[in-house]
Design a protein around this motif. Structure first.
Motif, PDB file in Angstrom:
ATOM      1  N   THR A   1       8.762  -5.263  38.778  1.00 55.01           N
ATOM      2  CA  THR A   1       9.733  -4.230  38.423  1.00 55.01           C
ATOM      3  C   THR A   1       9.074  -2.870  38.572  1.00 55.01           C
ATOM      4  O   THR A   1       8.088  -2.579  37.894  1.00 55.01           O
TER       5      THR A   1
ATOM      6  N   HIS B   1       9.315   1.029  37.875  1.00 52.39           N
ATOM      7  CA  HIS B   1      10.072   1.876  36.955  1.00 52.39           C
ATOM      8  C   HIS B   1      10.471   3.173  37.652  1.00 52.39           C
ATOM      9  O   HIS B   1       9.624   3.975  38.013  1.00 52.39           O
ATOM     10  N   MET B   2      11.790   3.337  37.830  1.00 51.64           N
ATOM     11  CA  MET B   2      12.277   4.449  38.646  1.00 51.64           C
ATOM     12  C   MET B   2      13.222   5.360  37.870  1.00 51.64           C
ATOM     13  O   MET B   2      14.393   5.490  38.213  1.00 51.64           O
ATOM     14  N   GLY B   3      12.742   5.966  36.810  1.00 54.63           N
ATOM     15  CA  GLY B   3      13.482   7.062  36.192  1.00 54.63           C
ATOM     16  C   GLY B   3      13.121   8.340  36.938  1.00 54.63           C
ATOM     17  O   GLY B   3      12.324   8.311  37.879  1.00 54.63           O
ATOM     18  N   THR B   4      13.665   9.467  36.503  1.00 53.22           N
ATOM     19  CA  THR B   4      13.316  10.730  37.161  1.00 53.22           C
ATOM     20  C   THR B   4      11.811  10.982  37.093  1.00 53.22           C
ATOM     21  O   THR B   4      11.194  11.394  38.070  1.00 53.22           O
ATOM     22  N   CYS B   5      11.231  10.682  35.910  1.00 51.11           N
ATOM     23  CA  CYS B   5       9.790  10.915  35.756  1.00 51.11           C
ATOM     24  C   CYS B   5       9.002  10.043  36.723  1.00 51.11           C
ATOM     25  O   CYS B   5       8.043  10.495  37.344  1.00 51.11           O
TER      26      CYS B   5
ATOM     27  N   ILE C   1      10.068   8.674  39.610  1.00 47.85           N
ATOM     28  CA  ILE C   1      10.299   9.101  40.986  1.00 47.85           C
ATOM     29  C   ILE C   1       9.501  10.370  41.285  1.00 47.85           C
ATOM     30  O   ILE C   1       8.864  10.497  42.325  1.00 47.85           O
TER      31      ILE C   1
ATOM     32  N   THR D   1      12.300  -5.567  41.933  1.00 49.66           N
ATOM     33  CA  THR D   1      13.479  -4.911  41.386  1.00 49.66           C
ATOM     34  C   THR D   1      13.087  -3.558  40.798  1.00 49.66           C
ATOM     35  O   THR D   1      11.904  -3.227  40.731  1.00 49.66           O
ATOM     36  N   THR D   2      14.081  -2.773  40.431  1.00 50.06           N
ATOM     37  CA  THR D   2      13.778  -1.461  39.846  1.00 50.06           C
ATOM     38  C   THR D   2      14.375  -1.380  38.457  1.00 50.06           C
ATOM     39  O   THR D   2      15.226  -2.176  38.086  1.00 50.06           O
ATOM     40  N   SER D   3      13.905  -0.406  37.699  1.00 53.11           N
ATOM     41  CA  SER D   3      14.412  -0.209  36.357  1.00 53.11           C
ATOM     42  C   SER D   3      14.185   1.247  35.979  1.00 53.11           C
ATOM     43  O   SER D   3      13.581   1.991  36.740  1.00 53.11           O
ATOM     44  N   GLY D   4      14.676   1.627  34.801  1.00 52.65           N
ATOM     45  CA  GLY D   4      14.518   3.025  34.388  1.00 52.65           C
ATOM     46  C   GLY D   4      13.147   3.280  33.800  1.00 52.65           C
ATOM     47  O   GLY D   4      12.243   2.450  33.887  1.00 52.65           O
ATOM     48  N   CYS D   5      13.033   4.429  33.193  1.00 51.12           N
ATOM     49  CA  CYS D   5      11.778   4.868  32.579  1.00 51.12           C
ATOM     50  C   CYS D   5      11.336   3.870  31.518  1.00 51.12           C
ATOM     51  O   CYS D   5      12.135   3.390  30.736  1.00 51.12           O
ATOM     52  N   ALA D   6      10.043   3.571  31.495  1.00 51.08           N
ATOM     53  CA  ALA D   6       9.531   2.643  30.488  1.00 51.08           C
ATOM     54  C   ALA D   6       9.094   3.386  29.233  1.00 51.08           C
ATOM     55  O   ALA D   6       8.571   2.788  28.313  1.00 51.08           O
TER      56      ALA D   6
ATOM     57  N   CYS E   1       6.220   8.491  30.000  1.00 56.23           N
ATOM     58  CA  CYS E   1       6.418   9.273  31.221  1.00 56.23           C
ATOM     59  C   CYS E   1       5.118   9.798  31.806  1.00 56.23           C
ATOM     60  O   CYS E   1       4.982   9.949  33.012  1.00 56.23           O
TER      61      CYS E   1
ATOM     62  N   LEU F   1      15.943  -3.744  32.426  1.00 59.04           N
ATOM     63  CA  LEU F   1      16.979  -4.180  33.366  1.00 59.04           C
ATOM     64  C   LEU F   1      17.133  -3.206  34.522  1.00 59.04           C
ATOM     65  O   LEU F   1      16.696  -2.061  34.470  1.00 59.04           O
TER      66      LEU F   1
ATOM     67  N   GLU G   1      19.982   7.130  32.827  1.00 55.30           N
ATOM     68  CA  GLU G   1      19.304   6.580  34.006  1.00 55.30           C
ATOM     69  C   GLU G   1      18.928   5.117  33.819  1.00 55.30           C
ATOM     70  O   GLU G   1      18.932   4.354  34.769  1.00 55.30           O
TER      71      GLU G   1
END
Lengths: 124, 596
Positions: free
Chosen positions: A32, A34-38, A40, A66-71, A74, B126, B210
Motif C-alpha cells: 500500500t 500512502h498517497m495523501g497530498t503530503c 504525493i 494499492t494506494t491509500s490516504g495519509c497514514a 506526514c 483503505l 482524501e
C-alpha cells in the motif's frame, strides 16, 4: 451496476474481503503506497511508479499494489506498507526510488524485512 | 576458448542504473583497457539483485566480494588495488548492519500508541477511491441502520446522547443543532458540509476527505434522513484538488450503487449530494457567508438570528457541520451514542483530530481522546522540539482565531472549556508549535496580517480595526513602537471583539490578546528597549557578535552567503556591516545566541 439493497452490503463486504485479503485471494504480498497530498508532495507517485515498474519486471501475479490516504505521520512521507501473507504488515518511511526498489526486491520477493528503513510493524 | 581470471558483475537494474551503474561500467571498462587487463577480467551486467538503495552494486568473483555505492571516481582505485594487486578495497565493502535492531510494533511507537482513531479510523488502511473497500470496513452499515430501523427522532437522540460537539471550532452540540433543524417548519431543508478549512497550519479536513471521503457522504446522508432533507452540498475550497477529486469520485460511486440519489437502498428515501468549490476566502468558513457563497453571492456573513437551523441556505432550514464532525456520525449511529460518550471527559466527549505542525519532530495528524493534555500531544506524540539547543516557547491553538498557550499551561487538557480558560480555543484543531526562536510580536503580526487580508469588509470594526492593529504591530516590529501602542492594541482588540459582525472579527484580535497576556515583556522589549529577544525582527537587530557568548566555532563564518563575516580559529567572529545583507542566516545557525 444495479442499485444496492441492504443485503448487498454484506455481499460486497465478503467479496472485497476475498479480493483484498491475503488469506483467501491467493495473493502473497500487499503493498500500500500512502498517497495523501503530503505523500504525493514528497514523492509518493515516484514510489508507486517504482514499485509498479519493479512488479512489471517480475512474473509474479500474487502481489497486490494499492494506494491509500495519509497514514498520519506526514513528516515521514513518502511511506508504504508491505504485508506478506501470514506476517505482520511493515510500514516503511522516508522512501526514495532506490529504497522502494530494494524493499520490493528484498522484502516483497524474498521476504527479508529491510530493517533499516522500517518504521513499525503491525496496525494502529 | 579464452578464460577470464576474474568476473566483475555489475547490477544493471533500474535502481542501480539510476544511481549511475552505466557510467560506472563504462569507466570500469575503459580503465581495464588502459591497464591492459581487458582480456583477464570479464565485466558482466546482471539483473537487479535487490540492494537498490546502495547501488551501483558490484560483485567480484572468485572472491565473492560485494561492493556498494560505487561511483566512476572509485574505478582507478578499484582496478589498481583489487584487479591488479589483489587487495580488495575495504572502504567500498558492504557493511552488514551490526546488530539487527528490532522493528517496533506500531503501538510501541509513541506517535501511534497515544492515538485513538474514530474520525481517522480508515486512514492509510483503505483505498480512498474504492467504495467496495469502504463497504468492506462496515461502511454504509450505519446508513442502512438509520434508514430502516430508526426514526428521525431516534437518530437525533443518538447524536445527542453522544454529546458530540461541532469539530469546526465553535463546539456547538451537534445533536441540538440537528434537533432545531428537524423541528423547523419547511418542505425543503439542506444538509451542508463545511470543508472550507482555511486556518494556516490546519489540514485535518483535507486529510479526511482524501483518505476516507465516504465517511462524510454517509454521515451527511444519515443527517438528511434525520431532518428530512433531499439535497446537500459540500463546500470545499478549490485549493484542495485531491480532496475534491476523491470526494466527487465517492459521490459518483455512491450514486451508482444507489447509496445516493433516489430510493436509497430500496428504502424510498431520496438524497442527493453536490460539491460546491469555493475560491478560498477565509470568511467563507463562517456559516452564513458560506451559505451566501453557495447561493452565488459574494461570501459575506449576515447577522444572526435567524440561525441557519431556521433560515439558512436560500432561507430554508439548514444544518452545517464540519468534515470531522460528519466523519464521526456513522460510528455514533452504529456503535451508539453511549459508546461515543464513554470516550473523553465530562465536558468534552469523544476524540479530536489535531494537525500538528511547526517546530515539532513528528509533523502529522493526530487523533486523541478528549482530555489528553497538550503536553502529551506535543511531547509523547509529537516527539518534542527538533532542535536540541532550542526550548519550547508556546503553541498556537485554533489558528488566527485562537491563542497561544505557554509552557506553564501545557498540562491543560484538550477540552473546549479548559482551553478557553487557558486563553486559546479548540478551533478546528490546528496546533502550531513554536520554539524560542519565535518572536511572539512577529507571530501576532503574522496572524493579524492574515485576518486583515481575509476580512470581508462588510462591518467597520473588523475592516478598519484589523488594519489599524496590523499597522501598529508592523510599527512595533520595525522598532518604531511606543509604549502607548500596547494600550491602543488592547483598546482596539476589545472594540473589534465586541462590535464585529461575525466570528472572523470577533476572534481576530485573539492572537494579539493572548500574546499580550503571556508575553507582554516581549512587547515591552520591542517598544522600550528596542530589542527583539527572539532575534526575529530585523529592524531591531544590530548584527554584532557578542564576544562573551561567542564560542569561536566559526559556524556563522561558514554559513554567511555574502562573506560578510571574518573569523579565525580561537578568535570570535566579526560581522562587517557594510557587506551584511541582514539575511539572518548567521543568527539561525548560531547555537549560542551570540549575535545580537
Amino acid at each position: 451496476m444495479a442499485k444496492l439493497k441492504i443485503s448487498d452490503l454484506a455481499k460486497i463486504k465478503d467479496r472485497v474481503h476475498q479480493d483484498t485479503s491475503l488469506r483467501e485471494g491467493g495473493a502473497q504480498v500487499k503493498i500500500t503506497v500512502h498517497m495523501g497530498t503530503c505523500g504525493i508532495a514528497s514523492g509518493a507517485r515516484t514510489i508507486l511508479n517504482t514499485v509498479m515498474d519493479a512488479l512489471g519486471e517480475t512474473e509474479r501475479t500474487d502481489i497486490i499494489v494499492t494506494t491509500s490516504g495519509c497514514a498520519g505521520l506526514c513528516s515521514h512521507e513518502p511511506m508504504l506498507t508491505l504485508e506478506r501473507l501470514g506476517e505482520e504488515p511493515i510500514k516503511y518511511a522516508k522512501l526514495d526510488e532506490a529504497k522502494a526498489r530494494q524493499i520490493f526486491m528484498r522484502h516483497a520477493l524474498e521476504g527479508e524485512v529491510q530493517t533499516d528503513w522500517a518504521l513499525a510493524k503491525g496496525t494502529e | 576458448m579464452k578464460r577470464f581470471r576474474m568476473h566483475m558483475l555489475i547490477c544493471g537494474g533500474t535502481g542501480c542504473q539510476a544511481a549511475g551503474s552505466v557510467e560506472f561500467k563504462e569507466a570500469l571498462e575503459a580503465e581495464l583497457k588502459k591497464q591492459d587487463a581487458s582480456d583477464e577480467v570479464a565485466v558482466v551486467e546482471t539483473g537487479c539483485n535487490g540492494f537498490c538503495a546502495m547501488g551501483p552494486v558490484l560483485v567480484t568473483y572468485p572472491e565473492g566480494i560485494f561492493y556498494v555505492g560505487l561511483t566512476d571516481k572509485d574505478v582507478p582505485e578499484l582496478v589498481e588495488e583489487h584487479v591488479l594487486k589483489g587487495r580488495p578495497v575495504e572502504r567500498l565493502f558492504y557493511k552488514e548492519p551490526s546488530a539487527k535492531e528490532l522493528i517496533p510494533e506500531m503501538n510501541d511507537i509513541p506517535f501511534f500508541a497515544h492515538q485513538e482513531l474514530i474520525a481517522l479510523r480508515n486512514r492509510g488502511v483503505l483505498d480512498a477511491e474504492s467504495i467496495d473497500e469502504y463497504i468492506a470496513r462496515d461502511g454504509y452499515q450505519a446508513l442502512a441502520q438509520a434508514l430502516t430501523q430508526m426514526t428521525p427522532e431516534e437518530i437525533v437522540d443518538e447524536v445527542k446522547k453522544s454529546d458530540l460537539r461541532g469539530r469546526g471550532g465553535g463546539g456547538f452540540p451537534t445533536g441540538l443543532k440537528w434537533e432545531f433543524c428537524q423541528k423547523a417548519p419547511g418542505e425543503q431543508k439542506f444538509v451542508l458540509c463545511n470543508a472550507d478549512e482555511g486556518d494556516p497550519g490546519a489540514f485535518m479536513d483535507r486529510s479526511i476527505l482524501e483518505a476516507d471521503p465516504h465517511s462524510v457522504v454517509e454521515g451527511m446522508t444519515i443527517a438528511a434522513k434525520a431532518i428530512g432533507s433531499s439535497v446537500g452540498y459540500v463546500y470545499c475550497r478549490a485549493e484542495y484538488p485531491l480532496a475534491v477529486y476523491r470526494l466527487q469520485l465517492a459521490i459518483d460511486q455512491a450514486k451508482e450503487y444507489g447509496l445516493l440519489g433516489t430510493n436509497i437502498l430500496d428504502t424510498g428515501f431520496d438524497f442527493d449530494l453536490h460539491i460546491y468549490q469555493g475560491a478560498g476566502a477565509f470568511v467563507c468558513g463562517e456559516e452564513t457567508a458560506l451559505m451566501r457563497s453557495i447561493e452565488g453571492k459574494r461570501g459575506m456573513p449576515r447577522p444572526r438570528p435567524p440561525f441557519p437551523a431556521q433560515a439558512g441556505l436560500w432561507n430554508k432550514p439548514t444544518i452545517l457541520n464540519n468534515v470531522e464532525t460528519w466523519a464521526n456520525i456513522p460510528q455514533i449511529i452504529s456503535k451508539g451514542g453511549d459508546w461515543y460518550a464513554s470516550i473523553g471527559t465530562e465536558d468534552s466527549k469523544g476524540t479530536k483530530v489535531f494537525a500538528l505542525t511547526g517546530h515539532i519532530h513528528n509533523i502529522g495528524l493526530v487523533e486523541v481522546p478528549m482530555g489528553t493534555t497538550i503536553r502529551s500531544i506535543i511531547y509523547d506524540i509529537g516527539g518534542g522540539i527538533p532542535k536540541k539547543h532550542r526550548k519550547f516557547k508556546a503553541v498556537q491553538l485554533g489558528g488566527p482565531s485562537g491563542g497561544c498557550i505557554p509552557e506553564e499551561y501545557l498540562d491543560t487538557p484538550c477540552e473546549y472549556d479548559a482551553i478557553v480558560k487557558a486563553g486559546a480555543i479548540m478551533g478546528s484543531g490546528g496546533m502550531i508549535v513554536m520554539d524560542d526562536s519565535t518572536c511572539m510580536v512577529d507571530m501576532a503580526r503574522f496572524f493579524m496580517d492574515f485576518v486583515q487580508d481575509e476580512s470581508c469588509g462588510k462591518c467597520t470594526p473588523c475592516r478598519e480595526g484589523t488594519r489599524r492593529m496590523l499597522q501598529i504591530l508592523e510599527k512595533i516590529c520595525d522598532g518604531k513602537g511606543e509604549v502607548s501602542d500596547i494600550e491602543t492594541l488592547e483598546e482596539l482588540s476589545a472594540t473589534i471583539q465586541e462590535a464585529s459582525l461575525c466570528g472572523l472579527g470577533q476572534t481576530g484580535p485573539n492572537p494579539v490578546l493572548s500574546t499580550l497576556r503571556y508575553f507582554k515583556e516581549e512587547y515591552e522589549a520591542h517598544v522600550i528597549d528596542k530589542k527583539c529577544p527572539a532575534r526575529t525582527c530585523v529592524a531591531l537587530l544590530d548584527f554584532v557578535v557578542n564576544e562573551e557568548a561567542c564560542t569561536k566555532c566559526g559556524v556563522c563564518f561558514r554559513a554567511c552567503p555574502v562573506d560578510a563575516i571574518s573569523w579565525k580559529k580561537k578568535e570570535p567572529a566579526f560581522i562587517h556591516l557594510d557587506k551584511c545583507i541582514q539575511c539572518k542566516t548567521c543568527i539561525d545557525k548560531c547555537k549560542f545566541d551570540a549575535i545580537d
